[in-house]
Design a protein around this motif. Structure first.
Motif, short mmCIF file in Angstrom:
data_model
loop_
_atom_site.label_atom_id
_atom_site.label_comp_id
_atom_site.label_asym_id
_atom_site.label_seq_id
_atom_site.Cartn_x
_atom_site.Cartn_y
_atom_site.Cartn_z
N GLN A 1 66.75 40.01 -42.67
CA GLN A 1 67.73 39.67 -41.58
C GLN A 1 68.73 38.90 -42.12
O GLN A 1 68.48 38.42 -43.06
N VAL A 2 69.74 39.53 -41.70
CA VAL A 2 71.12 38.74 -42.21
C VAL A 2 71.63 37.92 -40.97
O VAL A 2 72.01 38.17 -39.99
N GLY A 3 71.61 36.57 -41.26
CA GLY A 3 72.05 35.48 -40.38
C GLY A 3 70.76 34.91 -39.58
O GLY A 3 69.74 35.27 -39.69
N ASP A 4 71.07 34.02 -38.77
CA ASP A 4 69.76 33.18 -38.07
C ASP A 4 70.01 33.50 -36.50
O ASP A 4 69.69 32.50 -35.84
N ASP A 5 70.34 34.62 -36.28
CA ASP A 5 70.47 34.86 -34.74
C ASP A 5 68.96 34.75 -34.17
O ASP A 5 68.00 35.31 -34.67
N PRO A 6 68.85 33.75 -33.03
CA PRO A 6 67.68 33.54 -32.39
C PRO A 6 66.66 35.05 -32.00
O PRO A 6 65.61 34.94 -32.26
N ALA A 7 67.51 35.48 -31.26
CA ALA A 7 66.78 37.01 -30.99
C ALA A 7 66.20 37.64 -32.10
O ALA A 7 65.09 38.17 -32.06
N LEU B 1 68.77 44.83 -36.88
CA LEU B 1 70.19 45.14 -36.32
C LEU B 1 70.39 44.49 -34.76
O LEU B 1 69.36 44.07 -34.36
N PRO B 2 71.48 44.01 -34.56
CA PRO B 2 72.85 44.32 -35.27
C PRO B 2 73.03 43.38 -36.40
O PRO B 2 72.54 42.35 -36.59
N VAL B 3 73.82 43.91 -37.31
CA VAL B 3 74.02 43.22 -38.68
C VAL B 3 75.76 42.68 -38.64
O VAL B 3 76.53 43.34 -37.84
N PRO B 4 76.15 41.70 -39.30
CA PRO B 4 77.43 41.20 -39.21
C PRO B 4 78.51 42.11 -39.52
O PRO B 4 78.21 43.13 -40.10
N ASP B 5 79.71 41.94 -39.10
CA ASP B 5 80.77 42.88 -39.16
C ASP B 5 81.12 43.41 -40.63
O ASP B 5 81.20 44.66 -40.86
N GLN B 6 80.77 42.83 -41.62
CA GLN B 6 81.21 42.96 -43.06
C GLN B 6 79.92 43.99 -43.54
O GLN B 6 80.19 44.62 -44.59
N LEU C 1 68.71 36.48 -45.21
CA LEU C 1 69.87 36.38 -45.98
C LEU C 1 71.04 35.57 -45.25
O LEU C 1 70.85 35.62 -44.10
N PRO C 2 72.01 34.84 -46.10
CA PRO C 2 72.97 34.33 -45.50
C PRO C 2 74.07 35.22 -44.53
O PRO C 2 74.09 36.41 -44.90
N ILE C 3 74.38 34.75 -43.45
CA ILE C 3 75.46 35.50 -42.56
C ILE C 3 76.64 36.14 -43.72
O ILE C 3 77.12 36.97 -42.76
N GLU C 4 77.02 35.30 -44.41
CA GLU C 4 78.09 36.03 -45.07
C GLU C 4 77.91 36.87 -46.17
O GLU C 4 78.62 37.52 -47.06
N THR C 5 76.51 37.27 -46.25
CA THR C 5 75.92 38.52 -47.13
C THR C 5 76.96 39.45 -47.29
O THR C 5 77.13 40.04 -46.28
N THR C 6 77.27 39.94 -48.45
CA THR C 6 78.12 41.17 -48.67
C THR C 6 77.35 42.53 -48.72
O THR C 6 76.16 42.40 -48.92
N GLN C 7 77.93 43.77 -48.62
CA GLN C 7 77.37 44.77 -48.58
C GLN C 7 76.42 44.95 -49.88
O GLN C 7 75.34 45.47 -50.04
#
Ligand code: NDP
Length: 291
Positions: free
Chosen positions: A40-46, A99-104, A70-76
Motif C-alpha cells: 500500500q502506498v500512502g495511508d488512505d483509510p479505504a 490501487l489507486p496509487v499516487p500520481d507519480q 510505503l510513504p505517499i511520496e514513494t518513487t517508481q
C-alpha cells in the motif's frame, strides 16, 4: 416473480473454506504455506480497510500474510525495488499493490514489474494475454468471483445473451472474456453505448460494473435474467450498487445484492489465486479459471 437473491457472503465463505482445506493439503505436501503480500502506498483509510481485510482473510485460510505500507511520496524506482525483492523471495507466492496509487506511480509499470507467477490480481499483461488465449493463468478476482456465483446459482451460460456494462481492465473486459469462454454471446457496453436500457433488456445475464448508484432500473431487466451488480457506491443513503435492486428484483430471476453480493467474492478469489500461485510455483499440476 421475485428474484432469487444470491448470498455472496455465504458463497464467499464456501470458497474460503475450500481454499483453507486446500492450503492444509498444500502444507502437508510442500512443508510450507502460501504467502501473500499486500503493498500500500500512502495511508488512505479505504485502502487501509481493504488491505487489512485481505490480510485477515489470508491468515484465516492458513496462509502467511504480510503488509507493506510505503510513504505517499514513494518513487517508481523505490516501489520497483520492493517488488523486485518480493519477486525474488521464495516464501512469497502472491503480491498485489493496492490501487489507486499516487500520481507519480504508474499502474502499467507496476503490472509489468510483478512476476506473472505472483500476480494474484491477474492484471499483468502475461496473465491477461493468457485469459484471451484461454490458457491457465491468474484471472482478475472480481470477474472470477462473478463466474463462481453464476455457476453456484445454476445460471445457464452456454448460448445465453450476456451484457456487461463497463469496460475496465479489472472488471468489464475480463468479465466479457470469461463469459465468452463459457459460450455466452457477449456485448460490452460503456459510456458511449446508444440506448443502453434497450440493450440491457436483451440480456439473459446482465453484469453491471459502472460505478453509478442505481443507474440500472427495473424496466431495463429482461424477465428471469440473472443480474449481477458489481458496483460499490458510497451515497448519503449508504452503500449502493449500480442496479436499483428492489425494482430489478421484481423482474429478474437471480440478483446479487449490495452489500453482500459480489464484494465478498473478490477477497475469496484473491485467496484462491494465491493458493493457485503457490501450487504453480511448487510445480503442482493445476488448471484454473475457465480455460
Ligand atoms: P471504471 O470507472 O474503471 O469503469 C467504469 C465503466 O463504466 C467504464 O467502462 C465506463 O465507460 C462505464 N460507464 C460509466 N458511466 C456509464 C454510463 N452512464 N453508461 C454506461 N457505461 C458507463 O470502474 P471499475 O470497473 O473499476 O468499477 C466499476 C464499479 O465496480 C465501481 O462501482 C467499483 O467500485 C466497483 N468494483 C467493485 C469490486 C468488488 O469487489 N465488488 C471490485 C472492483 C470494482 P467508459 O469506458 O466509456 O468511460
Amino acid at each position: 416473480m421475485a428474484a432469487i437473491v444470491i448470498d455472496g457472503k455465504a458463497e464467499a465463505a464456501a470458497l474460503r473454506a475450500e481454499v483453507a482445506v486446500d492450503v492444509a493439503a498444500f502444507r502437508e505436501r510442500h512443508r510450507r504455506v502460501p504467502g501473500l503480500v499486500g503493498i500500500q502506498v500512502g495511508d488512505d483509510p479505504a485502502s487501509e480497510l481493504y488491505q487489512a481485510g485481505k490480510a485477515r482473510a489470508a491468515e484465516e485460510a492458513g496462509m502467511i500474510s504480510r503488509r507493506i505500507v510505503l510513504p505517499i511520496e514513494t518513487t517508481q524506482a523505490e516501489l520497483d525495488a520492493v517488488i523486485d525483492e518480493l519477486n525474488a523471495d521464495d516464501a512469497i507466492d502472491g503480491m498485489l499493490v493496492q490501487l489507486p496509487v499516487p500520481d507519480q506511480l504508474s499502474e502499467v509499470l507496476i503490472a509489468n514489474r510483478i512476476d506473472p507467477l505472483k500476480d494474484v490480481d491477474g492484471f499483468a499483461p502475461v496473465n491477461l494475454g493468457r485469459l484471451v488465449r484461454g490458457e491457465p493463468g491468474s484471472v482478475p478476482c472480481t470477474p472470477a468471483g462473478v463466474m463462481w456465483v453464476l455457476d453456484r446459482a445454476g445460471v445457464p451460460l452456454e448460448g445465453a445473451t450476456a451484457v456487461v456494462v463497463g469496460r475496465s481492465l479489472i472488471v468489464g473486459k475480463p468479465m466479457a472474456l470469461l463469459l465468452i469462454a463459457r459460450s455466452a454471446t457477449v456485448t460490452v457496453a460503456h459510456s458511449r453505448t446508444k440506448d443502453l436500457p434497450a440493450l440491457c433488456r436483451t440480456a439473459d445475464i446482465l453484469v453491471a460494473a459502472v460505478g453509478r448508484p442505481e443507474m440500472i432500473r427495473g424496466d431495463w431487466i429482461k424477465p428471469g435474467a440473472a443480474v449481477v451488480d458489481v458496483g460499490i457506491n458510497r451515497t448519503d443513503a449508504g452503500l449502493r450498487g449500480d442496479v436499483a435492486t428492489a425494482e430489478a428484483a421484481e423482474v429478474a430471476g437471480w440478483i446479487t445484492p449490495v452489500p453482500g453480493g459480489v464484494g465478498p467474492m473478490t477477497i475469496a478469489y484473491l485467496l484462491k489465486n494465491t493458493l493457485d500461485a503457490a501450487r504453480r510455483r511448487a510445480g503442482d499440476d493445476i488448471t484454473t479459471g475457465d480455460e
